[in-house]
Design a protein around this motif. Structure first.
Motif, mmCIF file in Angstrom:
data_model
loop_
_atom_site.group_PDB
_atom_site.id
_atom_site.type_symbol
_atom_site.label_atom_id
_atom_site.label_comp_id
_atom_site.label_asym_id
_atom_site.label_seq_id
_atom_site.Cartn_x
_atom_site.Cartn_y
_atom_site.Cartn_z
ATOM 1 N N HIS A 167 0.827 -1.208 0.000
ATOM 2 C CA HIS A 167 0.000 0.000 0.000
ATOM 3 C C HIS A 167 0.864 1.261 0.000
ATOM 4 O O HIS A 167 0.547 2.259 0.640
ATOM 5 C CB HIS A 167 -0.959 0.005 1.200
ATOM 6 C CG HIS A 167 -0.321 -0.277 2.530
ATOM 7 N ND1 HIS A 167 0.246 0.694 3.296
ATOM 8 C CD2 HIS A 167 -0.167 -1.437 3.198
ATOM 9 C CE1 HIS A 167 0.723 0.142 4.403
ATOM 10 N NE2 HIS A 167 0.489 -1.142 4.368
ATOM 11 N N TYR A 168 1.966 1.207 -0.750
ATOM 12 C CA TYR A 168 2.823 2.388 -0.889
ATOM 13 C C TYR A 168 3.078 2.698 -2.363
ATOM 14 O O TYR A 168 4.207 2.971 -2.768
ATOM 15 C CB TYR A 168 4.151 2.177 -0.162
ATOM 16 C CG TYR A 168 4.008 2.068 1.346
ATOM 17 C CD1 TYR A 168 3.720 3.193 2.115
ATOM 18 C CD2 TYR A 168 4.137 0.836 1.978
ATOM 19 C CE1 TYR A 168 3.571 3.097 3.485
ATOM 20 C CE2 TYR A 168 4.000 0.732 3.356
ATOM 21 C CZ TYR A 168 3.717 1.867 4.102
ATOM 22 O OH TYR A 168 3.576 1.758 5.465
ATOM 23 N N SER A 169 2.027 2.676 -3.165
ATOM 24 C CA SER A 169 2.198 2.938 -4.588
ATOM 25 C C SER A 169 1.204 3.947 -5.160
ATOM 26 O O SER A 169 1.404 4.429 -6.281
ATOM 27 C CB SER A 169 2.086 1.627 -5.383
ATOM 28 O OG SER A 169 0.825 1.022 -5.176
ATOM 29 N N CYS A 208 5.048 14.707 1.067
ATOM 30 C CA CYS A 208 5.287 13.455 1.791
ATOM 31 C C CYS A 208 4.038 13.168 2.615
ATOM 32 O O CYS A 208 4.059 13.176 3.854
ATOM 33 C CB CYS A 208 6.535 13.569 2.660
ATOM 34 S SG CYS A 208 8.048 13.860 1.721
ATOM 35 N N THR A 209 2.946 12.936 1.907
ATOM 36 C CA THR A 209 1.619 12.945 2.521
ATOM 37 C C THR A 209 0.907 11.597 2.442
ATOM 38 O O THR A 209 -0.321 11.540 2.524
ATOM 39 C CB THR A 209 0.756 14.037 1.851
ATOM 40 O OG1 THR A 209 0.919 13.984 0.423
ATOM 41 C CG2 THR A 209 1.195 15.417 2.320
ATOM 42 N N GLY A 210 1.679 10.542 2.291
ATOM 43 C CA GLY A 210 1.106 9.218 2.428
ATOM 44 C C GLY A 210 0.546 8.623 1.151
ATOM 45 O O GLY A 210 0.648 9.201 0.062
ATOM 46 N N TYR A 211 -0.075 7.453 1.333
ATOM 47 C CA TYR A 211 -0.529 6.635 0.210
ATOM 48 C C TYR A 211 -1.937 6.108 0.464
ATOM 49 O O TYR A 211 -2.376 5.972 1.607
ATOM 50 C CB TYR A 211 0.423 5.453 0.001
ATOM 51 C CG TYR A 211 1.802 5.888 -0.410
ATOM 52 C CD1 TYR A 211 2.142 5.993 -1.754
ATOM 53 C CD2 TYR A 211 2.764 6.227 0.534
ATOM 54 C CE1 TYR A 211 3.410 6.410 -2.143
ATOM 55 C CE2 TYR A 211 4.028 6.657 0.158
ATOM 56 C CZ TYR A 211 4.338 6.739 -1.180
ATOM 57 O OH TYR A 211 5.582 7.161 -1.559
ATOM 58 N N GLU A 249 -12.430 6.764 3.100
ATOM 59 C CA GLU A 249 -11.466 7.625 3.792
ATOM 60 C C GLU A 249 -10.199 6.838 4.133
ATOM 61 O O GLU A 249 -9.636 6.954 5.219
ATOM 62 C CB GLU A 249 -12.089 8.236 5.040
ATOM 63 C CG GLU A 249 -13.269 9.157 4.727
ATOM 64 C CD GLU A 249 -13.842 9.827 5.947
ATOM 65 O OE1 GLU A 249 -13.393 9.520 7.070
ATOM 66 O OE2 GLU A 249 -14.745 10.672 5.768
ATOM 67 N N ASN A 250 -9.772 6.040 3.182
ATOM 68 C CA ASN A 250 -8.553 5.230 3.266
ATOM 69 C C ASN A 250 -8.618 4.192 4.388
ATOM 70 O O ASN A 250 -7.583 3.795 4.948
ATOM 71 C CB ASN A 250 -7.304 6.102 3.443
ATOM 72 C CG ASN A 250 -6.125 5.529 2.672
ATOM 73 O OD1 ASN A 250 -6.290 4.859 1.645
ATOM 74 N ND2 ASN A 250 -4.921 5.790 3.150
ATOM 75 N N TYR A 251 -9.818 3.739 4.699
ATOM 76 C CA TYR A 251 -10.012 2.672 5.683
ATOM 77 C C TYR A 251 -10.642 1.484 4.971
ATOM 78 O O TYR A 251 -11.692 1.620 4.338
ATOM 79 C CB TYR A 251 -10.905 3.157 6.822
ATOM 80 C CG TYR A 251 -11.061 2.153 7.938
ATOM 81 C CD1 TYR A 251 -10.084 2.023 8.921
ATOM 82 C CD2 TYR A 251 -12.193 1.330 8.003
ATOM 83 C CE1 TYR A 251 -10.228 1.100 9.945
ATOM 84 C CE2 TYR A 251 -12.333 0.410 9.024
ATOM 85 C CZ TYR A 251 -11.348 0.300 9.988
ATOM 86 O OH TYR A 251 -11.487 -0.621 10.994
ATOM 87 N N VAL A 252 -9.981 0.328 5.056
ATOM 88 C CA VAL A 252 -10.430 -0.876 4.355
ATOM 89 C C VAL A 252 -11.365 -1.661 5.268
ATOM 90 O O VAL A 252 -11.013 -1.989 6.410
ATOM 91 C CB VAL A 252 -9.230 -1.760 3.945
ATOM 92 C CG1 VAL A 252 -9.707 -2.950 3.114
ATOM 93 C CG2 VAL A 252 -8.208 -0.940 3.162
#
Length: 325
Positions: free
Chosen positions: A150-152, A257-260, A277-280
């Motif tokens: 989850h860093y792409s 540098c604000t995340g993925y 909201e980026n919560y799976v």
């Protein structure tokens, strides 16, 4: 049980190790590139001849922000003993040694891009494109381990007038070498692991670095003399950043540098997974898909000791599936 593992980074390798060694289990690992390592593979080339992304979020001078002693899997130690915080290449070497030690590469379908996963009855249908043959193949599995990382997929903040800024704007995902920023005035937004590390990497090349953040706990840390802490950004002008405290600076470049974002483009809606909201969700312990419990996500949590976590999650899901056999 026949299990599909999607991705051959650290999560995929430790999944393959435990599944392939377990009685009653077999596995196939699908990897779109031609090598193991996932995010740890460094490349300055953005895409291959097929227009597929070839670089991860790795930059040339990255060192681990965790000591190697908490970045190991059971059964193998790092060879290097002189330092704890390692260059990325040492991690790649470790993952390749791990794959060779446990003979894991024979389970990997390299250059196979997973395009679809959906439940079919109590099983899973997976479609993958063989990139060398340019053909799609359909497979049936009893379970699926999602290990695609989850860093792409970069997250950019929305800041007033950022489209009017005339200088360079990049996400940390695109950052590769500090020499590109020689003598520049650079604004870094975000003070997570990437923001901190890149500020040090840039310090010997950039003229000055403005590190915008709202995390006072980091202000006591020692930074290079040309790193200046600034508050949150209010807005931009054509060559200027204006902060919420009323101050401003002229700058040449912005690094976000604000995340993925979490993203699983291959999962069909019938899998029952949502990202809000980026919560799976809905997941049990950030691991097991509640509507379809033979679907597992390995490595979703962050700000943790990731290698031991990966192995623990694999063991948990493997044990759960063993009970149902």
């Amino acid at each position: 049980m026949h299990v599909a593992v999607i991705g051959c980074g650290a999560a995929g390798l430790v999944s393959a190790k435990h599944l392939s060694n377990a009685e009653g289990f077999t596995c196939d690992v699908f990897e779109k590139s031609d090598r193991v390592g996932g995010i740890w593979v460094y490349s300055e080339i953005e895409s291959d001849s097929r227009q597929l992304p070839t670089h991860s979020s790795m930059y040339k001078n990255l060192r681990t922000n965790l000591p190697k002693e908490v970045m190991e899997f059971s059964g193998l130690h790092y060879k290097r003993k002189d330092i704890s915080y390692l260059p990325a290449q040492d991690v790649i070497d470790y993952l390749n040694e791990y794959a060779n030690l446990f003979d894991l590469k024979k389970h990997v379908k390299f250059e196979n891009l997973v395009t679809s996963v959906k439940p079919v009855g109590k099983k899973w249908e997976l479609v993958a494109k063989d990139l060398n043959k340019d053909e799609d193949y359909t497979y049936i599995y009893d379970a699926v381990f999602v290990c695609n990382g989850h860093y792409s997929v970069p997250i950019y903040p929305t800041i007033k007038n950022q489209e009017k800024f005339e200088g360079l704007q990049l996400h940390s995902h695109e950052y590769r070498i500090p020499e590109r920023f020689k003598n520049m005035r650079v604004l870094i937004i975000g003070i997570g692991p990437s923001g901190q590390d890149i500020s040090f990497d840039l310090a010997q090349h950039a003229q000055i670095i403005y590190l915008s953040n709202h995390s006072p706990e980091y202000l006591s840390s020692r930074y290079p003399e040309n790193v200046v802490f600034k508050p949150d950004v209010s807005h931009f002008e054509k060559n200027t950043v204006c902060y919420k405290d009323g101050s401003s600076n002229e700058i040449d470049a912005i690094l976000y540098c604000t995340g993925y974002a979490y993203k699983f483009p291959f999962l069909d809606e019938s899998c029952g997974i949502e990202i809000n909201e980026n919560y799976v969700s809905p997941l049990y312990k950030q691991l097991i898909c509640i509507p379809n419990t033979t679907l597992a996500f390995i490595g979703l949590p962050f700000r943790t000791f990731i290698f031991p976590l990966l192995e623990t999650q694999v063991r948990i899901q493997h044990q759960k599936m063993s009970w149902t056999m």
